[in-house]
Design a protein around this motif. Sequence first.
Motif, mmCIF file in Angstrom:
data_model
loop_
_atom_site.group_PDB
_atom_site.id
_atom_site.type_symbol
_atom_site.label_atom_id
_atom_site.label_comp_id
_atom_site.label_asym_id
_atom_site.label_seq_id
_atom_site.Cartn_x
_atom_site.Cartn_y
_atom_site.Cartn_z
ATOM 1 N N ARG A 80 33.247 4.451 3.113
ATOM 2 C CA ARG A 80 34.646 4.660 2.740
ATOM 3 C C ARG A 80 34.812 4.583 1.226
ATOM 4 O O ARG A 80 35.608 5.318 0.633
ATOM 5 N N GLY A 81 34.061 3.708 0.577
ATOM 6 C CA GLY A 81 34.100 3.638 -0.883
ATOM 7 C C GLY A 81 33.589 4.911 -1.516
ATOM 8 O O GLY A 81 34.148 5.400 -2.503
ATOM 9 N N ALA A 82 32.528 5.475 -0.930
ATOM 10 C CA ALA A 82 31.978 6.729 -1.452
ATOM 11 C C ALA A 82 33.009 7.843 -1.375
ATOM 12 O O ALA A 82 33.148 8.654 -2.303
ATOM 13 N N ALA A 83 33.757 7.893 -0.274
ATOM 14 C CA ALA A 83 34.789 8.924 -0.120
ATOM 15 C C ALA A 83 35.927 8.713 -1.115
ATOM 16 O O ALA A 83 36.474 9.680 -1.658
ATOM 17 N N ALA A 84 36.289 7.455 -1.371
ATOM 18 C CA ALA A 84 37.360 7.172 -2.330
ATOM 19 C C ALA A 84 36.966 7.607 -3.734
ATOM 20 O O ALA A 84 37.776 8.201 -4.471
ATOM 21 N N VAL A 85 35.732 7.326 -4.129
ATOM 22 C CA VAL A 85 35.245 7.750 -5.439
ATOM 23 C C VAL A 85 35.206 9.271 -5.513
ATOM 24 O O VAL A 85 35.589 9.870 -6.523
ATOM 25 N N MET A 86 34.745 9.907 -4.443
ATOM 26 C CA MET A 86 34.709 11.371 -4.403
ATOM 27 C C MET A 86 36.105 11.949 -4.588
ATOM 28 O O MET A 86 36.289 12.926 -5.325
ATOM 29 N N MET A 87 37.111 11.351 -3.938
ATOM 30 C CA MET A 87 38.464 11.864 -4.072
ATOM 31 C C MET A 87 38.990 11.651 -5.478
ATOM 32 O O MET A 87 39.693 12.505 -6.025
ATOM 33 N N ALA A 88 38.657 10.517 -6.104
ATOM 34 C CA ALA A 88 39.123 10.252 -7.468
ATOM 35 C C ALA A 88 38.619 11.310 -8.437
ATOM 36 O O ALA A 88 39.374 11.814 -9.285
ATOM 37 N N ILE A 89 37.355 11.689 -8.310
ATOM 38 C CA ILE A 89 36.812 12.684 -9.236
ATOM 39 C C ILE A 89 37.233 14.091 -8.823
ATOM 40 O O ILE A 89 37.299 15.002 -9.671
ATOM 41 N N THR A 90 37.574 14.292 -7.556
ATOM 42 C CA THR A 90 38.148 15.569 -7.130
ATOM 43 C C THR A 90 39.502 15.782 -7.796
ATOM 44 O O THR A 90 39.853 16.907 -8.177
ATOM 45 N N VAL A 91 40.279 14.702 -7.931
ATOM 46 C CA VAL A 91 41.551 14.782 -8.653
ATOM 47 C C VAL A 91 41.314 15.307 -10.068
ATOM 48 O O VAL A 91 42.022 16.195 -10.550
ATOM 49 N N THR A 92 40.295 14.761 -10.733
ATOM 50 C CA THR A 92 39.961 15.200 -12.087
ATOM 51 C C THR A 92 39.652 16.689 -12.113
ATOM 52 O O THR A 92 40.158 17.434 -12.962
ATOM 53 N N MET A 93 38.828 17.144 -11.192
ATOM 54 C CA MET A 93 38.415 18.554 -11.179
ATOM 55 C C MET A 93 39.583 19.484 -10.879
ATOM 56 O O MET A 93 39.781 20.488 -11.583
ATOM 57 N N LEU A 94 40.372 19.152 -9.870
ATOM 58 C CA LEU A 94 41.446 20.058 -9.468
ATOM 59 C C LEU A 94 42.565 20.125 -10.496
ATOM 60 O O LEU A 94 43.106 21.202 -10.763
ATOM 61 N N ILE A 95 42.935 18.989 -11.072
ATOM 62 C CA ILE A 95 43.985 19.015 -12.091
ATOM 63 C C ILE A 95 43.512 19.786 -13.314
ATOM 64 O O ILE A 95 44.280 20.538 -13.935
ATOM 65 N N TYR A 96 42.241 19.654 -13.657
ATOM 66 C CA TYR A 96 41.695 20.420 -14.775
ATOM 67 C C TYR A 96 41.774 21.917 -14.500
ATOM 68 O O TYR A 96 42.258 22.697 -15.327
ATOM 69 N N LEU A 97 41.312 22.326 -13.317
ATOM 70 C CA LEU A 97 41.231 23.752 -13.009
ATOM 71 C C LEU A 97 42.596 24.377 -12.718
ATOM 72 O O LEU A 97 42.853 25.526 -13.102
#
Length: 234
Positions: A80-97
């Motif tokens: 579950r921690g791995a998924a939370a970290v993945m979502m946090a960096i997904t936020v970075t990628m999507l907001i950038y793009l």
Amino acid sequence: MALASRVVALGYRVLASLVIFIGIARVSGLFTGSPIWTAFLYFTVLSNVLCLVWMVWSAIATIRDARMAGWQGTSTPSARGAAAVMMAITVTMLIYLVVLVPSSFQQPGAYEPFTLTDNLVHIITPLLVIADWVLFVPKGRLDRFDPLRWTLIPYSYLVLAYGYSGLGGRFAAGTRYPYPFMDVDVHGVGGVAMWIVVLTVALVGVGYGYYALDRRLGGRVRAGVGADAAADGG
């Protein structure tokens, strides 16, 4: 469903940690004589630091599990921690793009998107972390409310950024706000609130996409185990 090889997982995580560190070092100027410490006030860099810590921790967990149970199997500090970290960096990628890159083409200035440094921290690190989750993290462990809980990470950053600005702190080039969509002076409170609501809905939707994928892949594992057990019983 995950690749049950700690040898491959360890090699991947060590290499990914190195790449993520290089991205952080480049965007913050750690390789120069004058580091840009204000870079660490941005969600982009903080989420990359989170990914670096998690990837190193995952590598350590892989070594620990290999010593205890051998090099076959999966390892993660927490699915579950791995998924939370993945979502946090997904936020970075999507907001950038979706937000920052389009606005950079509309606003005057010398900023150019998609440089090597930008790609490292906004695209390559997210893809590395997503791939780690897909390949090496056991599936079927997520709770249906986890995508909502994941919003606490970017919301915590909003509190940090606005609190820092409210106390007189400034970001790069003396700006009051780290990202254009957070600029209350330009958009007003209502405009910024609308941005945040829209982004929240979109990102929660992506989070539930991850949740659905986790359930699907986890279901395949359970189905496979059930089929194996039936074959053994026959």
